[in-house]
Design a protein around this motif. Structure first.
Motif, PDB file in Angstrom:
ATOM      1  N   ALA A 189     -37.742 -11.562  -3.410  1.00 37.45           N
ATOM      2  CA  ALA A 189     -38.486 -10.872  -2.352  1.00 37.45           C
ATOM      3  C   ALA A 189     -37.672 -10.788  -1.066  1.00 37.45           C
ATOM      4  CB  ALA A 189     -39.809 -11.601  -2.101  1.00 37.45           C
ATOM      5  N   ILE A 190     -37.028 -11.892  -0.693  1.00 29.61           N
ATOM      6  CA  ILE A 190     -36.255 -11.926   0.551  1.00 29.61           C
ATOM      7  C   ILE A 190     -35.021 -11.033   0.453  1.00 29.61           C
ATOM      8  CG2 ILE A 190     -34.911 -13.417   2.076  1.00 29.61           C
ATOM      9  CD1 ILE A 190     -36.790 -15.705   1.259  1.00 29.61           C
ATOM     10  N   TYR A 191     -34.235 -11.206  -0.617  1.00 28.93           N
ATOM     11  CA  TYR A 191     -32.964 -10.481  -0.734  1.00 28.93           C
ATOM     12  C   TYR A 191     -33.173  -8.986  -0.929  1.00 28.93           C
ATOM     13  CZ  TYR A 191     -31.056 -15.174  -1.425  1.00 28.93           C
ATOM     14  OH  TYR A 191     -30.708 -16.491  -1.280  1.00 28.93           O
ATOM     15  N   THR A 192     -34.212  -8.608  -1.653  1.00 25.63           N
ATOM     16  CA  THR A 192     -34.470  -7.181  -1.871  1.00 25.63           C
ATOM     17  C   THR A 192     -34.773  -6.472  -0.564  1.00 25.63           C
ATOM     18  OG1 THR A 192     -35.325  -7.613  -4.103  1.00 25.63           O
ATOM     19  CG2 THR A 192     -35.927  -5.519  -3.082  1.00 25.63           C
ATOM     20  N   ARG A 193     -35.664  -7.050   0.225  1.00 20.52           N
ATOM     21  CA  ARG A 193     -36.008  -6.419   1.504  1.00 20.52           C
ATOM     22  C   ARG A 193     -34.836  -6.461   2.480  1.00 20.52           C
ATOM     23  NH1 ARG A 193     -39.219  -2.959   0.797  1.00 20.52           N
ATOM     24  NH2 ARG A 193     -39.805  -2.928   3.001  1.00 20.52           N
ATOM     25  N   LEU A 194     -34.091  -7.557   2.448  1.00 17.81           N
ATOM     26  CA  LEU A 194     -32.949  -7.697   3.348  1.00 17.81           C
ATOM     27  C   LEU A 194     -31.869  -6.673   3.017  1.00 17.81           C
ATOM     28  CD1 LEU A 194     -32.068  -9.549   5.681  1.00 17.81           C
ATOM     29  CD2 LEU A 194     -30.940 -11.004   4.015  1.00 17.81           C
ATOM     30  N   LEU A 195     -31.563  -6.525   1.741  1.00 16.84           N
ATOM     31  CA  LEU A 195     -30.531  -5.571   1.345  1.00 16.84           C
ATOM     32  C   LEU A 195     -30.992  -4.137   1.584  1.00 16.84           C
ATOM     33  CD1 LEU A 195     -27.750  -5.141   0.109  1.00 16.84           C
ATOM     34  CD2 LEU A 195     -28.815  -5.147  -2.153  1.00 16.84           C
ATOM     35  N   ARG A 196     -32.238  -3.847   1.324  1.00 15.49           N
ATOM     36  CA  ARG A 196     -32.757  -2.498   1.565  1.00 15.49           C
ATOM     37  C   ARG A 196     -32.611  -2.109   3.030  1.00 15.49           C
ATOM     38  NH1 ARG A 196     -37.366  -0.047   3.451  1.00 15.49           N
ATOM     39  NH2 ARG A 196     -37.963   1.918   2.435  1.00 15.49           N
ATOM     40  N   ALA A 197     -33.027  -3.018   3.927  1.00 17.18           N
ATOM     41  CA  ALA A 197     -32.924  -2.732   5.360  1.00 17.18           C
ATOM     42  C   ALA A 197     -31.469  -2.596   5.793  1.00 17.18           C
ATOM     43  CB  ALA A 197     -33.610  -3.831   6.163  1.00 17.18           C
ATOM     44  N   SER A 198     -30.590  -3.419   5.223  1.00 16.49           N
ATOM     45  CA  SER A 198     -29.186  -3.375   5.600  1.00 16.49           C
ATOM     46  C   SER A 198     -28.513  -2.092   5.112  1.00 16.49           C
ATOM     47  CB  SER A 198     -28.460  -4.602   5.028  1.00 16.49           C
ATOM     48  OG  SER A 198     -27.125  -4.647   5.446  1.00 16.49           O
ATOM     49  N   VAL A 199     -28.843  -1.658   3.901  1.00 12.41           N
ATOM     50  CA  VAL A 199     -28.268  -0.410   3.375  1.00 12.41           C
ATOM     51  C   VAL A 199     -28.741   0.785   4.190  1.00 12.41           C
ATOM     52  CG1 VAL A 199     -28.261   1.158   1.396  1.00 12.41           C
ATOM     53  CG2 VAL A 199     -27.926  -1.283   1.041  1.00 12.41           C
ATOM     54  N   LEU A 200     -30.036   0.822   4.522  1.00 17.85           N
ATOM     55  CA  LEU A 200     -30.563   1.924   5.333  1.00 17.85           C
ATOM     56  C   LEU A 200     -29.887   1.972   6.702  1.00 17.85           C
ATOM     57  CD1 LEU A 200     -34.380   1.725   4.516  1.00 17.85           C
ATOM     58  CD2 LEU A 200     -32.751   3.477   3.783  1.00 17.85           C
ATOM     59  N   GLU A 201     -29.589   0.809   7.243  1.00 16.56           N
ATOM     60  CA  GLU A 201     -28.896   0.758   8.530  1.00 16.56           C
ATOM     61  C   GLU A 201     -27.476   1.291   8.413  1.00 16.56           C
ATOM     62  OE1 GLU A 201     -27.478  -2.539  11.885  1.00 16.56           O
ATOM     63  OE2 GLU A 201     -28.796  -3.135  10.230  1.00 16.56           O
ATOM     64  N   GLN A 202     -26.776   0.925   7.338  1.00 18.93           N
ATOM     65  CA  GLN A 202     -25.405   1.379   7.156  1.00 18.93           C
ATOM     66  C   GLN A 202     -25.327   2.881   6.876  1.00 18.93           C
ATOM     67  OE1 GLN A 202     -22.632  -0.413   7.688  1.00 18.93           O
ATOM     68  NE2 GLN A 202     -24.045  -2.028   8.335  1.00 18.93           N
ATOM     69  N   LEU A 203     -26.344   3.431   6.247  1.00 22.93           N
ATOM     70  CA  LEU A 203     -26.343   4.862   5.965  1.00 22.93           C
ATOM     71  C   LEU A 203     -26.405   5.718   7.225  1.00 22.93           C
ATOM     72  CD1 LEU A 203     -28.689   5.045   2.831  1.00 22.93           C
ATOM     73  CD2 LEU A 203     -26.205   5.345   2.905  1.00 22.93           C
ATOM     74  N   GLN A 204     -26.824   5.098   8.342  1.00 18.13           N
ATOM     75  CA  GLN A 204     -26.878   5.816   9.612  1.00 18.13           C
ATOM     76  C   GLN A 204     -25.571   5.724  10.392  1.00 18.13           C
ATOM     77  OE1 GLN A 204     -29.634   7.614  10.178  1.00 18.13           O
ATOM     78  NE2 GLN A 204     -30.410   6.789   8.233  1.00 18.13           N
ATOM     79  N   GLU A 205     -24.619   4.932   9.887  1.00 21.41           N
ATOM     80  CA  GLU A 205     -23.358   4.759  10.599  1.00 21.41           C
ATOM     81  C   GLU A 205     -22.464   5.996  10.438  1.00 21.41           C
ATOM     82  OE1 GLU A 205     -22.484   2.290  12.556  1.00 21.41           O
ATOM     83  OE2 GLU A 205     -24.358   1.184  12.231  1.00 21.41           O
ATOM     84  N   SER A 206     -21.581   6.164  11.422  1.00 19.49           N
ATOM     85  CA  SER A 206     -20.740   7.364  11.436  1.00 19.49           C
ATOM     86  C   SER A 206     -19.707   7.376  10.321  1.00 19.49           C
ATOM     87  CB  SER A 206     -20.043   7.484  12.794  1.00 19.49           C
ATOM     88  OG  SER A 206     -19.288   6.311  13.065  1.00 19.49           O
ATOM     89  N   TYR A 207     -19.258   6.195   9.846  1.00 15.66           N
ATOM     90  CA  TYR A 207     -18.214   6.179   8.825  1.00 15.66           C
ATOM     91  C   TYR A 207     -18.713   6.801   7.514  1.00 15.66           C
ATOM     92  CZ  TYR A 207     -20.315   2.123   6.451  1.00 15.66           C
ATOM     93  OH  TYR A 207     -21.149   1.273   5.765  1.00 15.66           O
TER      94      TYR A 207
END
Length: 314
Positions: A189-207
């Motif tokens: 439960a913890i890792y799934t939500r953590l990774l989901r939020a982190s991936v969504l954040e990285q998808l907004q990055e300029s690189y």
């Protein structure tokens, strides 16, 4: 990088000494007399003469500062004394129980990784899809349900009703299934939500935008760039939870009668077995420190900028 690693290793020494000091202070502030606890565990009627003899044997008649340095010196020699209950060296009894705890911890972590990383990654890539909805429901369930209740539910359905797995104990791989699933569900439960939020954040990055404009394949962008950076918070949580699991998952080991380090610690508390309690506190502190150090080194390998940040902050 070498400086960064050296700083982390040197920081272990004062932390361990501080943990020993806190442990020593709490035991001395406790209303339980170690000599009385020893006699009670040995079923010996305490008299003033016997109490005085045991206090002298344990060094309790020495000044507090002398007792503290004697405790530190013994711990540095890995001498935790003998258990009041069994009269066996504590370190030998801990060594006999640690394989069971390590087995349960590693299996739970591996199961959590195998489920949470693909599930969290896919739920971010396919946001608001069916797999995202499923991952959110699973995360909510895993974070909400108490582990002891989940353990009893799994015993009732899979052991009592369906007779698929053993109820308690340690032996074959079948004994490992229910406690591992019980432990890993909260981690999933913890890792799934953590990774989901982190991936969504990285998808907004300029690189990510630059990589797409350069024509790099989407699979390469997601796996080699986005996932590599997004997984860093998961590694941090993984290190913290690994230390927790290695010190004994007390509730789950009690529910499934798993002969591990955590259950041994609970028995020591009920029996006021102070040498065992002292050993547990010190080993728990050391395991947490070592696991966090390993996580720092893994993060440094994946993102060398961390060492540069550490130098600039210092």
């Amino acid at each position: 990088m070498v400086t960064f690693i050296a700083k982390r290793i040197l920081a272990i020494v004062p932390i361990v000494l501080f943990a020993i000091f806190i442990m020593f202070l709490l035991i001395r502030l406790s209303p339980v007399d170690p000599a009385e606890a020893y006699l009670a565990a040995a079923h010996i009627h305490p008299t003033e003469e016997i109490l005085a003899e045991k206090r002298h044997e344990f060094g309790l008649d020495q000044p507090v500062i002398v007792q503290y340095f004697q405790t530190v010196w013994k711990i540095l020699q890995l001498d935790f004394g003998k258990s009041y209950l069994t009269n066996e060296p504590v370190l030998e009894e801990v060594a006999a129980r640690m394989p069971a705890t390590i087995q349960l911890a590693v299996s739970s972590i591996l199961l959590a990784i195998l489920v949470s990383i693909p599930l969290g990654f896919l739920s971010a890539i396919y946001k608001n899809s069916a797999i995202d909805t499923f991952s959110r429901m699973l995360s909510f369930f895993g974070a909400s349900i108490p582990q002891f209740w989940l353990g009893y539910l799994m015993i009732f359905f899979f052991s009592v009703k369906l007779d698929l797995f053993p109820v308690e104990g340690r032996g074959s791989w079948e004994h490992l299934v229910l406690p591992s699933v019980t432990l890993s569900l909260a981690l999933i439960a913890i890792y799934t939500r953590l990774l989901r939020a982190s991936v969504l954040e990285q998808l907004q990055e300029s690189y990510v935008l630059y990589a797409r404009t350069r024509g790099i394949k989407e699979r390469v962008i997601m796996v080699k760039h986005v996932l590599k950076i997004a997984i860093t918070p998961v590694l941090t949580g993984l290190g913290m939870n690994m230390g927790k699991l290695l010190t004994g998952t007390i509730i789950v080991e009690q529910v499934f009668s798993w002969p591990g380090f955590g259950r041994y610690f609970v028995e020591a508390i009920f029996n006021r077995d102070i040498p065992v309690i002292q050993c547990y506190v010190i080993m728990a502190a050391c395991l947490f420190i070592v696991c966090n150090l390993i996580v720092d080194l893994v993060q440094l390998y994946m993102d060398p900028r961390i060492s540069w940040k550490g130098r600039t902050e210092s």
